[in-house]
Each structure stands twice: as C-alpha cells, then as structure tokens.
Design a protein around this motif. Sequence first.
Motif, mmCIF file in Angstrom:
data_model
loop_
_atom_site.group_PDB
_atom_site.id
_atom_site.type_symbol
_atom_site.label_atom_id
_atom_site.label_comp_id
_atom_site.label_asym_id
_atom_site.label_seq_id
_atom_site.Cartn_x
_atom_site.Cartn_y
_atom_site.Cartn_z
ATOM 1 N N ARG A 1 -9.739 -4.270 -2.656
ATOM 2 C CA ARG A 1 -9.936 -3.845 -4.023
ATOM 3 C C ARG A 1 -8.888 -4.492 -4.929
ATOM 4 N NH1 ARG A 1 -7.998 0.531 -6.671
ATOM 5 N NH2 ARG A 1 -7.133 1.545 -4.862
ATOM 6 N N SER B 1 -6.439 2.453 -12.498
ATOM 7 C CA SER B 1 -6.035 2.704 -11.127
ATOM 8 C C SER B 1 -6.233 4.175 -10.761
ATOM 9 C CB SER B 1 -4.599 2.266 -10.887
ATOM 10 O OG SER B 1 -3.720 3.184 -11.463
ATOM 11 N N ARG C 1 0.372 -1.970 -5.037
ATOM 12 C CA ARG C 1 -0.751 -2.856 -5.381
ATOM 13 C C ARG C 1 -1.434 -2.450 -6.686
ATOM 14 N NH1 ARG C 1 -5.489 -0.884 -1.399
ATOM 15 N NH2 ARG C 1 -5.484 1.255 -2.117
ATOM 16 N N ASP C 2 -1.188 -1.226 -7.140
ATOM 17 C CA ASP C 2 -1.770 -0.825 -8.414
ATOM 18 C C ASP C 2 -0.883 -1.216 -9.599
ATOM 19 O OD1 ASP C 2 -3.974 0.247 -7.183
ATOM 20 O OD2 ASP C 2 -3.082 2.229 -6.961
ATOM 21 N N GLN D 1 0.813 -1.217 0.000
ATOM 22 C CA GLN D 1 0.000 0.000 0.000
ATOM 23 C C GLN D 1 0.843 1.262 0.000
ATOM 24 O OE1 GLN D 1 -3.697 -0.472 2.460
ATOM 25 N NE2 GLN D 1 -2.409 -2.083 3.242
ATOM 26 N N ARG E 1 -8.547 5.476 -7.812
ATOM 27 C CA ARG E 1 -7.823 6.221 -6.783
ATOM 28 C C ARG E 1 -8.706 7.304 -6.175
ATOM 29 N NH1 ARG E 1 -2.379 6.719 -6.960
ATOM 30 N NH2 ARG E 1 -2.835 4.537 -6.760
ATOM 31 N N LEU F 1 -2.227 0.428 -17.609
ATOM 32 C CA LEU F 1 -2.153 0.256 -16.167
ATOM 33 C C LEU F 1 -2.591 1.481 -15.430
ATOM 34 C CD1 LEU F 1 0.958 -1.670 -16.649
ATOM 35 C CD2 LEU F 1 -0.826 -2.418 -15.093
ATOM 36 N N ARG G 1 8.798 0.262 -16.471
ATOM 37 C CA ARG G 1 7.712 1.153 -16.894
ATOM 38 C C ARG G 1 6.581 1.176 -15.889
ATOM 39 N NH1 ARG G 1 8.092 -1.316 -22.865
ATOM 40 N NH2 ARG G 1 10.257 -0.694 -23.226
ATOM 41 N N ILE G 2 6.680 2.087 -14.937
ATOM 42 C CA ILE G 2 5.601 2.260 -13.958
ATOM 43 C C ILE G 2 4.926 3.602 -14.205
ATOM 44 C CG2 ILE G 2 6.587 0.811 -12.166
ATOM 45 C CD1 ILE G 2 7.637 3.427 -10.884
ATOM 46 N N PRO G 3 3.630 3.717 -13.827
ATOM 47 C CA PRO G 3 2.903 4.957 -14.104
ATOM 48 C C PRO G 3 3.559 6.165 -13.425
ATOM 49 C CG PRO G 3 1.423 3.297 -13.177
ATOM 50 C CD PRO G 3 2.783 2.690 -13.212
ATOM 51 N N GLU H 1 -12.050 -1.236 0.504
ATOM 52 C CA GLU H 1 -10.860 -0.570 -0.017
ATOM 53 C C GLU H 1 -9.658 -1.503 0.000
ATOM 54 O OE1 GLU H 1 -7.949 2.700 -0.525
ATOM 55 O OE2 GLU H 1 -9.888 2.133 -1.309
ATOM 56 N N LYS H 2 -9.492 -2.204 1.125
ATOM 57 C CA LYS H 2 -8.331 -3.076 1.284
ATOM 58 C C LYS H 2 -8.351 -4.208 0.265
ATOM 59 C CE LYS H 2 -4.965 -5.131 3.830
ATOM 60 N NZ LYS H 2 -3.805 -4.586 4.488
ATOM 61 N N ASN I 1 2.149 1.746 -20.326
ATOM 62 C CA ASN I 1 1.796 2.608 -19.204
ATOM 63 C C ASN I 1 0.305 2.880 -19.164
ATOM 64 O OD1 ASN I 1 4.362 2.696 -18.567
ATOM 65 N ND2 ASN I 1 4.748 4.773 -19.288
ATOM 66 N N GLU J 1 5.997 -10.031 -19.716
ATOM 67 C CA GLU J 1 6.567 -9.466 -18.496
ATOM 68 C C GLU J 1 7.906 -10.115 -18.172
ATOM 69 O OE1 GLU J 1 3.775 -8.860 -15.275
ATOM 70 O OE2 GLU J 1 3.405 -7.032 -16.403
ATOM 71 N N GLN K 1 5.764 -5.163 -13.246
ATOM 72 C CA GLN K 1 6.167 -3.857 -12.723
ATOM 73 C C GLN K 1 6.657 -3.984 -11.282
ATOM 74 O OE1 GLN K 1 2.437 -1.930 -13.557
ATOM 75 N NE2 GLN K 1 3.352 -0.649 -15.139
ATOM 76 N N MET L 1 2.658 -4.814 -21.714
ATOM 77 C CA MET L 1 2.243 -3.904 -20.647
ATOM 78 C C MET L 1 2.670 -2.479 -20.947
ATOM 79 S SD MET L 1 4.883 -4.937 -17.694
ATOM 80 C CE MET L 1 6.484 -4.225 -17.693
#
Lengths: 245, 321
Positions: free
Chosen positions: B321, B10, A142-143, A94, B14, B6, A133-135, B318-319, B3, A178, A148, B1
């Motif tokens: 999700r 999210s 966790r997202d 988190q 958020r 993904l 490549r992360i946002p 939330e946890k 950007n 991946e 990634q 994958m």
Amino acid sequence: MTGPVLELSGIRKTFGGVTAIEDFSLEIFPGEIVALVGDNGAGKSTLIKIVSGVHPPSAGSIALDGQPVVMSNATMARMLGIEVVYQDLALADQQAVYMNLFLGREPLTALGLLDRRRMIAETEKLVKELDVRIPSAHAAIRDLSGGQRQGVAIARATHWASKLILLDEPTAALGVAETARVEEIVRSLKKRNIGVLIISHSLDQVFRLSDRICVLRRGKQIGVRDTKATDKNEIIAMITGLKQG
Amino acid sequence: MSNADLAAPSLLSRINLQRYVVYIGFLAIFLFFAIVLRDSGFLTVRNLSNIVLQTAPVTIMAIGLVFVMSAGEIDLSIGSIVAVSALAAAVTIGQYGMVAGIIAGLGAGFVIGLINGFLVAYVKLPSFLVTLATLGLFAGVSRSMTDLRSIPVTDSLFTGIFGSGSLFGIPSLIWWTVIAIAIAHIVFRETRFGAHVLATGDNARAAAVCGISVPRIRLAVLTLSGVIAGLAGLLYAGRLQAAKYTLGETDLMTVIAAVIVGGTLLNGGKGSIVGALVGSLMMGMLNNGLILMGLSVSDQMIVRGFIILAAVAVSLREKNR
Ligand SMILES: Nc1ncnc2c1ncn2[C@@H]1O[C@H](COP(=O)(O)OP(=O)(O)OP(=O)(O)O)[C@@H](O)[C@H]1O
Ligand SMILES: [Mg+2]
C-alpha cells in the motif's frame, strides 16, 4: 570556551591498497555545525564510518572530550554518545515512530516488559521540542512523508547523542519545503550543545547551516574554512582542485 | 507539509480490511455453516468443542510461525518436526517413561530448529531453502525411525496431559491452547525480544545499526518454531495415543493459511498471535463444515486453496500500500 567534543588527528584509512583518507585532522566543538564537502568518492562517508566505529582507522587518533578513544564497533560509538543519521535513515517502516526512536534500547517496566507509556511520552516530548511535525507517536513510519521520516531519524539521533551527531546527506531525497524543515531541526541541535558533522552536496545548504566547512578531495583534506569568511567560489575551487588549501 | 494533509488519508486507510479480515471471515464462515448446516449438527456444543480440540496442534504450530514470519523468515519443516518429535516421544516413553519422552519430543524439535536457525543465521542460507531441505530430510528420518510403523502411547498420564484429559472440567488441549497463546502474545507484543523480531523482519539493516543482533534473532525464531512444533507433536501423540510418520504431514498449508489470514505479513515486520489463533479456528471450522457438507477430500483441498489465495492477496496488498 570549552574544548572540542571531537578531535581527529592524522586519520588515515586504506582499503587493501587503496587510500580512501589520508592525514585527516579536524576538531568539532559543542554546538558547532561542521560541513564535510567533496566530490563523489572523496571519502566523506568513509570518514563518518570511522567516527561512528564502523571502520577502524588505519592510522591516527580519535579523542572525545579530550579523552583518546578506540572504537571497535558501532555499538561502542553509540555508548560513547555518537549517533549517525544514515543516508537510508535505517528506520523500520511498519513500526510506530516511538518504537523506532527506542529501537534496540527499549526501556522496560519493573516486570521486564516494554515500557510503552514512557516511550510514547518521551517521543511526544522530543518531537515537540524539535518541532518534527508528525501526526502522532503511534504513526507507522511508512505513513509519513520523506521529511517527517528524516525528522524521526534526526530525533532518534538527538535523543541518544550526548556528544556528536553525524548526518550523511540528510536532505538528498527531499523537496524544497521539507529540506527547509530538516535544516531547521538541524539548526536547533546547536542549542543542545551537540557537535554536528553534516555531509551535503548542496553548497547552498552548507552555507545556510554550517559554522565551518571542511573540504575533502580524493581522500586529501584540502582545507577548513569559517563559513562566514569564505564564499562558494573558493569552496568550489577547493572541491574541484583549482585551488589548494 | 501540514499535519492535516498527512494524517487524513493514512487514518482512513488505517481502518483497513486486512486488520479485521480474520474476524470478519471467521464470523462469515461461522454464520454460513450455522445456517447451511443447521440440521447436520454443526452448532452442537460437542461439534464446536471438537473443532477447538482438533485445531490445537495447528494453533500451537501457528504460534511458532508468527514469530518466524514476523522476523521475515519461513519454516516449512514444522510438519516433519511434528512427526519426528511425536515418534521420539512415543519410543522414549515406552522405554524410559513420560518425563524422558517429553524431553525427547521437545528436544528433537529444539535440535531441528537449531539446525534450521544456524544455517539461516550464520551460514546465511535463505530459510525457504533450508527448511524445504530439512522438511524432506526429517520426513525421511521419521519414516526410517520406526520403519513406517505406528508406535502406541499407553502412558495414561501422558495421554491425559497431552490429549484426552481435563482439568477443572476443561479439556487439556484447551488449556494448552489458551496458555500457549497467552504467553506467546505477551512475549510477542510486550517484550524486547518481540520488538526485535518485528524490527528484524521489517528492516534488518535498521535493526542491526540499532544494535540488535539480527543473526541471534533469526536463530531464536527458528529454534523456537522447532520447539513449538515439537510440542504440537506431543499433543498429536497424546490425543491419538500413538505416533506415526504421517503426523503433521499435511498441516503446513493450514498453518501458513491460519497465520496469514490472522494478519501476519509474509514478508515480515508485522504479526499477530491472537489473529493466528482466530485464523487457526477458522481453518478448523472450515474443515469441519466442509466435511459435514459432504465435500470430498479433494474438494476440501480446493476450497482451502482458494481461501489461502485470497488471504495472501489481502496480505500483500497491505504490504504494498
Ligand atoms: N569498504 C570499502 N572497501 C574498499 N573501498 C572502499 C570501501 N568504502 C569506500 N571505499 C573507497 O573509498 C573511497 C571513498 O568512498 P566514500 O564512500 O567515502 O566517498 P564519498 O565521499 O562518501 O562519496 P559520495 O559523495 O559518492 O557518497 C572510494 O574510492 C571508495 O571506492
Ligand atoms: Mg557517501
């Protein structure tokens, strides 16, 4: 040519009466990728735990850059420049990517508060260099996708390792695309002159990535081969015991 | 994958309910009472400031619980600590004066918190069971300390600082609330300790392999919670000018509700001090409004129970999700 960054000689490890590793010797040079292969229970994870200071060896010696070292715990191994990418990644899901990169080693401002700006800047720089490549550096773990996350775990190890990175089955849970990404990231570590020891059950991957292959069977070191000078059949024979080193 | 695949989903999720639920809930309840109770004095300055004053001990306790819950633990014993600390302070003030009383009150909280923390961190017992046991144990201690008697606190400096006094025209209980929230917010958000608390609650193994001493964090949060509950005990003793074993007895549910509504996850890894403050004010406002509406004590308990259920549901959603 410089000397080996890691030198293991005569390493033995017993748990009670059980011998998990016997008489293991290996050198890893800077910028080299060595693969450690062997069947389940061969002793691969145990070996990584010895090199990362989690288990003390029952016998044998470890040298880093030619200096003998005795590592009594994992913190000491980290201080010596050895980082591990664990099979379960050991990321706090988190928390943001940048907090994970600096977990336990957060830089502080002059006031003694977290230096977020520096953590974020260094994370962005590293992630870009390694092409993970992360946002964003602010994204929570966790997202992220599995690849990634693996990229973040490797980036963390890369940021802190000055000598050696140990990877325990880094692509076991990943899909084809991946896996390819993670392999690229591992390959890019060569440029940083860090030694890499990678455990993998995928021989295809081992042949794509490694410079040398070390085979373990039931705690015995069967042999070490230059990847270019061997083939899958030979390695399989060594793993399964059809052929002795 | 890529950007884009993904980032898109999210980012949408958020902006989620959970993060703002406390503010939305606060406003909704405020507006509801402002309209329904417009002729019953809800909106008077006097009533609103009373809400803040009455909420102060709960807000203080909520601060400790944010740390504890963010670390993935729970402290059920805070109510008993409040009573023991208030009584210890009241008895000591009577005999040795104010400073000794403050030390006795905070010291009692510190010792009980330390016992909780030691049993959780080093004996490795679950905090739920440890603090359930100390809740009962120290409820008993507070009853036997003074034979169920109420102990008056007559030291006017003490009751001024911890109760009815004011500084620059602002009541001391508001000072306590503001200062405690500000310090806690900085410690929680901007220090290594805060980051390590969150990491421990999020993934204790990850924290450990990164060199964080997980037992020390667990010991620290539970001890902190004890000291903070001790401070809440002093605030009760100051405001009521007396201490009794019943102090804090029924606060646990309100404190937990305030913390969870405020966005702290029950399972650790995420928390908010400011959220807990707003959650606590919201619970205080709810109490106040329900009383003004003429609900019986039992009806109030039922309504509060439903609010907590809703808060826990949002928190767990939330946890997962
Ligand atoms: N802490 C321990 N105590 C006792 N025995 C252990 C311990 N750790 C490992 N072993 C034993 O040592 C041997 C080697 O285990 P290890 O985990 O190193 O194998 P591995 O090669 O990593 O296998 P896998 O491919 O399944 O991960 C096994 O027989 C295992 O049971
Ligand atoms: Mg293994």
